[in-house]
Scaffold this active site. Structure first.
Site, PDB file in Angstrom:
ATOM      1  CB  CYS A 354      -0.763  -0.467   1.809  1.00 10.51           C
ATOM      2  SG  CYS A 354      -0.635  -0.792   2.737  1.00 10.51           S
ATOM      3  NE  ARG A 383       2.879  -9.029   5.445  1.00 13.04           N
ATOM      4  CZ  ARG A 383       2.129  -8.711   5.651  1.00 13.04           C
ATOM      5  NH1 ARG A 383       1.411  -9.514   6.459  1.00 13.04           N
ATOM      6  NH2 ARG A 383       1.334  -7.687   4.737  1.00 13.04           N
ATOM      7  CD  GLN A 401      -0.165  -9.209   0.174  1.00  9.60           C
ATOM      8  OE1 GLN A 401       0.082  -7.544   0.194  1.00  9.60           O
ATOM      9  NE2 GLN A 401      -0.940  -9.046   1.791  1.00  9.60           N
ATOM     10  CG  ASP A 403      -1.861  -5.281  -1.815  1.00 12.28           C
ATOM     11  OD1 ASP A 403      -3.364  -5.329  -1.127  1.00 12.28           O
ATOM     12  OD2 ASP A 403      -1.069  -5.190  -1.173  1.00 12.28           O
ATOM     13  CG  HIS A 405      -3.896  -0.894  -1.749  1.00 12.98           C
ATOM     14  ND1 HIS A 405      -3.153  -0.964  -2.492  1.00 12.98           N
ATOM     15  CD2 HIS A 405      -3.926  -0.567  -0.728  1.00 12.98           C
ATOM     16  CE1 HIS A 405      -2.440  -1.642  -1.134  1.00 12.98           C
ATOM     17  NE2 HIS A 405      -2.916  -1.484  -0.590  1.00 12.98           N
ATOM     18  CE  LYS A 491      -8.733  -8.055   9.285  1.00 10.88           C
ATOM     19  NZ  LYS A 491      -7.305  -8.951   9.332  1.00 10.88           N
ATOM     20  CG  HIS A 537      -5.599  -1.832   2.692  1.00  2.74           C
ATOM     21  ND1 HIS A 537      -4.616  -1.411   2.267  1.00  2.74           N
ATOM     22  CD2 HIS A 537      -6.251  -0.293   2.919  1.00  2.74           C
ATOM     23  CE1 HIS A 537      -4.354  -0.219   3.003  1.00  2.74           C
ATOM     24  NE2 HIS A 537      -5.290   0.837   3.120  1.00  2.74           N
TER      25      HIS A 537
END
Length: 673
Positions: A354, A383, A401, A403, A405, A491, A537
């Site tokens: 992000c 991570r 991911q 991912d 946004h 979330k 997200h």
């Protein structure tokens, strides 16, 4: 006068029905519910208490059923105490750690020598003896001085008393020992003698005889309070259920889960591996696993484009300052790998995408006409997970991911969230996961952990309400998860059940009002003013690695034909039919079907066994009669067969089935046999 019975009125609530009862002053929950083993505790005016607790005039009482989630938790907590008593009966030098209930069971930590399988059998046998004695769990409130004196030989309990409780960082379970007051539970024999005791806040079942369906399952190494710098402990795991039938069903589920373990199947099917030379939590995908991964990526890339997302790309590393701007440092520092010093400039492996997407947004001026502005990438993040929690593909250190946004105006936020929910739910269904519910994760509102979250009360209230309304309008069950939000906003998580009923957290949709402010993101509104967008997200697979691991277990390695690494395996009855069958496979290959041929020297029956173990959806067989007739024969996963199928029809059957993207196994019956 004292000693003279006085009538009092209480209200008993059962299944939302309230009824007043007149009882004697000294009545307890045991008097009220009798020896009904289906009730293990009670709520008195909303507070969970032991059944031994006394009732008073005006109390509202509700039974806690053993088979309920709360009842099972109490039962398992009591079973953990019995396990600890059994261990200390057998190994008198063992020192007590903590023993909380966990999902489907319990554990208890001890400082003792490593326990063998024979030791665990002895523990289980000792537990059975304690259970037969029907020892009562008796609660005592003690002062700190009394607790210190009574636990003088238990160093870990002394630490808890001094700390007034705490938390286990390894699994988040509470180790508070009494909350506002310190309490000790005595296990009392029928003759009134104390068999054992433990510092604990309870509640517990009335006596050990309530624990009639349990098993000790395994032991492992652990650390005190989950801290590798603290004492090494032995953890004994067990399970307990309301009935023996429930216990047996649980054990059967575990047996089925072991058969489906994605780590085991990944090796057997040659999909991926976890080389020690790379380090823990860093998988590599073999060619067959790469096929599944590519199919997933191709699907979700096209789906994002179809849903209006713009494909972007960002680096795996950046200056550390970027993550201070986003707020991840220090809020998420423990989840990130340490900084890399490059001639005085500190860099970090990214743990999230992000912040970099924010940089793309603010690379130039933005107009309200561009919103919603949707960015998407396959971003691999890293991570720094503790080695103890890593588990195959479902918990890794390198996470790919899908991912995305979405940057929207505040007014567009509800519509975008619904749009994303529709996207996610279709994806799950397309991959064969169609049993799910939603979980709404919010910040901790009781004040204990409010410093974990940033933003004003008003911002949190607005964001939470928008997500709540969107979740409710989806028509799906929505379960609250207080305290489970990201530090920057609430979330929605989609919790999906697999083929054997296990629940997995899959996709997430997060409402973020913090990062746009921290990055100074703006768009020009219709009136010419500069406004701050809302950032949403979303990860549809969540993690490609985790999703793939779940799919392996959901399908037990027998993937749908459209997703299977090898869709058709050619098996000639003898070597003389290799060329003929290779021509047939060539036609399928030209139609983009993934084919292989077993032209090994193995005998035909062994080739069939090998193909069955590899869970190939279509086995294409050719012998003399097939070749002479310009045909082939089929064998399917369920063992059904279809003989004498013309080559043209065979090619059409396979290509049509693959194109349908059906998640069912093809059988002879599907093709009119």
């Amino acid at each position: 006068m004292k000693g003279i019975p006085v009538s009092l009125t209480i209200t008993v609530v059962r299944a939302d029905e309230r009824a007043e009862q007149v009882v004697e002053e000294t009545t307890t929950g045991l008097d009220l519910f009798g020896e009904d083993r289906s009730v293990v505790a009670m709520h008195i005016n909303g507070e969970t208490r032991d059944l031994q607790a006394e009732l008073h005039d005006g109390d509202v009482v509700e039974p806690v059923a053993m088979a309920s989630d709360e009842g099972l938790s109490i039962l398992r907590h009591s079973a953990a105490h019995v396990a600890a008593q059994a261990v200390q009966n057998l190994f008198t030098e063992a020192k007590l750690g903590i023993g909380p209930p966990i999902t489907d069971g319990f554990y208890y930590d001890f400082q003792t020598e490593p326990l063998t399988p024979e030791d665990l059998k002895a523990v289980e046998k000792q537990m059975q003896r304690i259970i037969k004695e029907r020892q009562r769990f008796v609660r005592r409130v003690v002062t700190e001085q009394e607790a210190l004196a009574e636990e003088a030989t238990e160093p870990f309990k002394l630490e808890l008393i001094s700390d007034k409780g705490g938390s286990n960082a390894e699994d988040g379970s509470s180790v508070e020992v009494g909350g506002a007051e310190l309490t000790i539970y005595d296990n009392v024999r029928r003759d009134g003698s104390v068999a054992w005791k433990d510092l604990c806040r309870g509640p517990h079942v009335p006596h050990t005889g309530y624990i009639n369906a349990f098993a000790i399952t395994k032991s492992s190494a652990a650390y005190w309070r989950g801290d590798q710098s603290k004492a090494h402990l032995q953890r004994v795991y067990g399970t307990a259920w309301a009935t023996r039938e429930d216990l047996k069903a649980h054990q059967l589920r575990l047996e089925e889960a072991a058969k489906r373990d994605h780590r085991k199947l990944g090796a057997e099917l040659d999909l991926y591996s976890f080389p020690e030379t790379l380090g823990t939590g860093l998988p590599v995908f073999h060619p067959k696993g790469g096929v599944i991964k590519r199919e997933m990526e191709d699907y979700v890339r096209k789906a994002h484009i179809d849903h209006g997302f713009l494909y972007v790309g960002t680096p795996h590393i950046s200056k550390e300052d970027l993550f201070y701007t986003s707020g991840h440092l220090p809020y998420y520092a423990d989840g990130m790998f340490p900084a890399i010093d490059d001639e005085g400039t500190l860099y970090r492996l990214k743990a999230m995408n992000c912040p970099m997407h924010n940089e793309i947004f603010r690379s130039r001026g933005r107009s309200y006409r561009e919103l919603p502005l949707r960015f998407f990438e396959f971003g691999t993040v890293y991570r720094n997970e503790k080695s103890g929690v890593l588990q195959g593909l479902t918990r890794v250190r390198s996470i790919t991911q899908d991912d995305s946004h979405s940057y929207v105006t505040p007014e567009q936020a509800p519509g975008e969230i619904k749009h994303l929910l529709d996207f996610v739910l279709k994806l799950l269904r397309d991959f064969g996961l169609d049993d799910f519910y939603l979980e709404l994760s919010t910040r901790d509102e009781d004040g204990k952990k409010k410093d974990k979250f940033i933003g004003s009360d008003e911002q949190w209230a607005t964001a939470t309400e928008i997500l709540r309304i969107c979740a409710e309008e989806s028509g799906l069950e929505c379960v609250p998860d207080p305290g489970g939000a990201a530090f920057y906003g609430p979330k929605i998580s989609i919790q999906a059940k697999d083929a054997i009923g296990r629940t997995w957290q899959m996709s997430t949709i997060q409402y973020d009002f913090n990062q746009p402010e921290r990055f100074g993101l703006q768009y020009t509104a219709p009136d010419g003013s500069h406004q701050q967008p809302v950032m949403i997200h979303s990860a549809k697979f969540g993690s490609i690695e985790r999703f793939l691991g779940v799919l392996v277990e959901h399908y037990a390695g027998a993937f749908p034909a459209w997703l299977s690494p090898v869709q058709v395996l050619g098996i000639p009855v003898a070597g003389e039919f290799n060329d003929y069958l290779d021509e047939v496979l060539g036609r399928l290959r030209a139609a983009d079907v993934r084919v292989e041929m077993d032209d090994s020297d193995d005998r035909f029956p062994k080739k069939i066994r090998n193909a069955t173990k590899q869970k190939v959806p279509f086995m294409l067989i050719a012998g003399g009669e097939d070749r002479d007739a310009g045909a082939v024969s089929f064998r399917f996963r369920d063992g059904s067969q279809l003989n004498g199928v013309t080559v043209e029809r065979a090619v059409q059957m396979v290509t049509d089935w693959v194109a349908s993207r059906s998640n069912q196994n093809p059988t002879a019956e599907n093709f009119g046999a």
